[in-house]
Design a protein around this motif. Sequence first.
Motif, PDB file in Angstrom:
ATOM      1  N   UNK A  81      11.893  33.647 -80.889  1.00 33.56           N
ATOM      2  CA  UNK A  81      11.172  34.721 -80.954  1.00 33.56           C
ATOM      3  C   UNK A  81      10.365  34.885 -79.649  1.00 33.56           C
ATOM      4  N   UNK A  82       9.620  34.084 -78.930  1.00 32.49           N
ATOM      5  CA  UNK A  82       9.376  34.020 -77.728  1.00 32.49           C
ATOM      6  C   UNK A  82      10.342  34.457 -76.823  1.00 32.49           C
ATOM      7  N   UNK A  83      10.989  34.058 -76.323  1.00 33.37           N
ATOM      8  CA  UNK A  83      12.078  34.693 -75.548  1.00 33.37           C
ATOM      9  C   UNK A  83      12.267  35.974 -74.954  1.00 33.37           C
ATOM     10  N   UNK A  84      12.066  36.694 -76.224  1.00 34.93           N
ATOM     11  CA  UNK A  84      12.560  38.097 -76.699  1.00 34.93           C
ATOM     12  C   UNK A  84      11.990  38.363 -75.889  1.00 34.93           C
ATOM     13  N   UNK A  85      10.136  38.432 -76.429  1.00 37.11           N
ATOM     14  CA  UNK A  85       9.324  39.358 -76.368  1.00 37.11           C
ATOM     15  C   UNK A  85       8.885  39.080 -74.877  1.00 37.11           C
ATOM     16  N   UNK A  86       9.228  37.950 -74.584  1.00 41.02           N
ATOM     17  CA  UNK A  86       8.913  37.847 -72.705  1.00 41.02           C
ATOM     18  C   UNK A  86      10.429  38.491 -71.540  1.00 41.02           C
ATOM     19  N   UNK A  87      11.528  38.989 -72.745  1.00 42.67           N
ATOM     20  CA  UNK A  87      12.463  39.252 -72.082  1.00 42.67           C
ATOM     21  C   UNK A  87      11.644  40.810 -71.786  1.00 42.67           C
ATOM     22  N   UNK A  88      11.301  41.532 -73.295  1.00 36.15           N
ATOM     23  CA  UNK A  88      10.727  43.185 -72.940  1.00 36.15           C
ATOM     24  C   UNK A  88       9.818  43.181 -72.713  1.00 36.15           C
ATOM     25  N   UNK A  89       9.453  42.348 -71.832  1.00 31.95           N
ATOM     26  CA  UNK A  89       7.971  42.381 -71.650  1.00 31.95           C
ATOM     27  C   UNK A  89       8.432  42.162 -69.871  1.00 31.95           C
ATOM     28  N   UNK A  90       9.096  41.704 -69.342  1.00 31.95           N
ATOM     29  CA  UNK A  90       9.550  41.812 -67.819  1.00 31.95           C
ATOM     30  C   UNK A  90      10.461  42.795 -67.465  1.00 31.95           C
ATOM     31  N   UNK A  91      11.275  43.264 -68.874  1.00 29.72           N
ATOM     32  CA  UNK A  91      11.979  44.864 -68.692  1.00 29.72           C
ATOM     33  C   UNK A  91      10.737  45.388 -68.211  1.00 29.72           C
ATOM     34  N   UNK A  92       9.884  45.795 -69.524  1.00 31.87           N
ATOM     35  CA  UNK A  92       8.870  46.946 -69.554  1.00 31.87           C
ATOM     36  C   UNK A  92       8.006  46.561 -68.067  1.00 31.87           C
ATOM     37  N   UNK A  93       7.738  46.091 -67.910  1.00 28.52           N
ATOM     38  CA  UNK A  93       7.156  45.551 -66.152  1.00 28.52           C
ATOM     39  C   UNK A  93       7.868  45.794 -65.027  1.00 28.52           C
ATOM     40  N   UNK A  94       9.218  45.737 -65.082  1.00 26.98           N
ATOM     41  CA  UNK A  94      10.223  45.961 -64.342  1.00 26.98           C
ATOM     42  C   UNK A  94      10.426  47.184 -63.880  1.00 26.98           C
ATOM     43  N   UNK A  95      10.394  48.145 -65.286  1.00 23.38           N
ATOM     44  CA  UNK A  95      10.198  49.825 -65.141  1.00 23.38           C
ATOM     45  C   UNK A  95       9.051  50.125 -64.605  1.00 23.38           C
ATOM     46  N   UNK A  96       8.148  49.626 -64.928  1.00 28.28           N
ATOM     47  CA  UNK A  96       6.357  50.144 -64.223  1.00 28.28           C
ATOM     48  C   UNK A  96       6.369  50.372 -63.452  1.00 28.28           C
ATOM     49  N   UNK A  97       6.804  48.949 -62.473  1.00 26.93           N
ATOM     50  CA  UNK A  97       7.110  48.726 -61.182  1.00 26.93           C
ATOM     51  C   UNK A  97       8.089  49.732 -60.312  1.00 26.93           C
ATOM     52  N   UNK A  98       8.777  49.666 -61.019  1.00 29.83           N
ATOM     53  CA  UNK A  98       9.333  50.411 -60.347  1.00 29.83           C
ATOM     54  C   UNK A  98       8.896  51.995 -60.094  1.00 29.83           C
TER      55      UNK A  98
END
Length: 349
Positions: A81-98
């Motif tokens: 559970x935690x690993x999936x949400x952490x991975x999705x959050x990192x992808x979302x932050x990378x999208x927003x940052x770029x």
Amino acid sequence: MVLLFYILRFVFHLLVAWGLWLMVKPLVERHLRMLGQKLEYRIQRGRSVFGKKVNKFKRRLWIYRHLDNLLYFVHRKYEPGISVLRFVMRMGFLFVAVFLSGLLTLSELPGHLNFNNPFMEGISFDNSRPMQGTWRFPLFVAVISATIPYFKMRYTYAQRKVKGSYDLLDVVKISTKFTHLSVDAILNKAADFLTEGNVLKTPLKLLGAAFGNYSHEKELNEEAGRFSRAIGTTFAVEFVSDLLYAEKEGTRYLKSSLMMLNRSMEQQRETILTVKANSRDAISLGLYGNLVVLFSSVGTFIYMLKPDVYIQLQFQTSVGLTFLMVIITGLFLSFVISTILARPKLDYH
């Protein structure tokens, strides 16, 4: 020189975004962990309460389950559970940052960018026209950047599946020494004796926890099936079947079953090594031979036609671009097939 300056500004924007992420991450981590544990608990509770009806719920969460299965075998510190949400959050932050970094960088340009032929005129600025639709290119780059972690994870997953089929042999060997214990103790002992480079160390600990804490047989079967599917070999299915039988009937015959499995895996590994040694030249030719032929052919054409003529024919004609894409696609497929043949899974087939 001007273009290099704006590339540096884009990099600095990304560094600022990365710094903000490091500041926010500790604050988000605790809430993310609580949310992940709650989500996983509801999924597990839904399995036990609703039985077959949970299949509809699983279909709705197929993206979550897909990422969870990949991270289960890829992430060394996997947490349900935690690993999936952490991975999705990192992808979302990378999208927003770029996206924001690209948008800010393009908004600071003096005019409209004209992307001409890179071999003739290159990139130029047109100050006579205002910038319009500047969000399109940053959005495209952001989408590409956000999907890179996923494709990297898929590649790592494929590599670890192959390695896991060989690492299972070490698991079987170690497990035969502790067959006097319960199944969950056998798995925990085997996980403790595995090296850090063994890709089955974390999945084996999770499987041991499942054998020690399951509430009903269906839950245990699902976790055992998840372990065997992660490896994806007949040997893994046989190993899990022996464990399930020992959990149900006792570990009296487990040692003999694991020893037979060990002998079968050893024999198959020797067969694979023999076949691989006999076909090593063909595999190496598929990996590197095409590149040698390509560079030698391109070099010959450049020498005969002169560089400017070759570049115009290759990059400024539809036929040249079509053949270039076909060649690149063929090289990629050849590399993938040769890589698979270079180290096949340790399986019956």
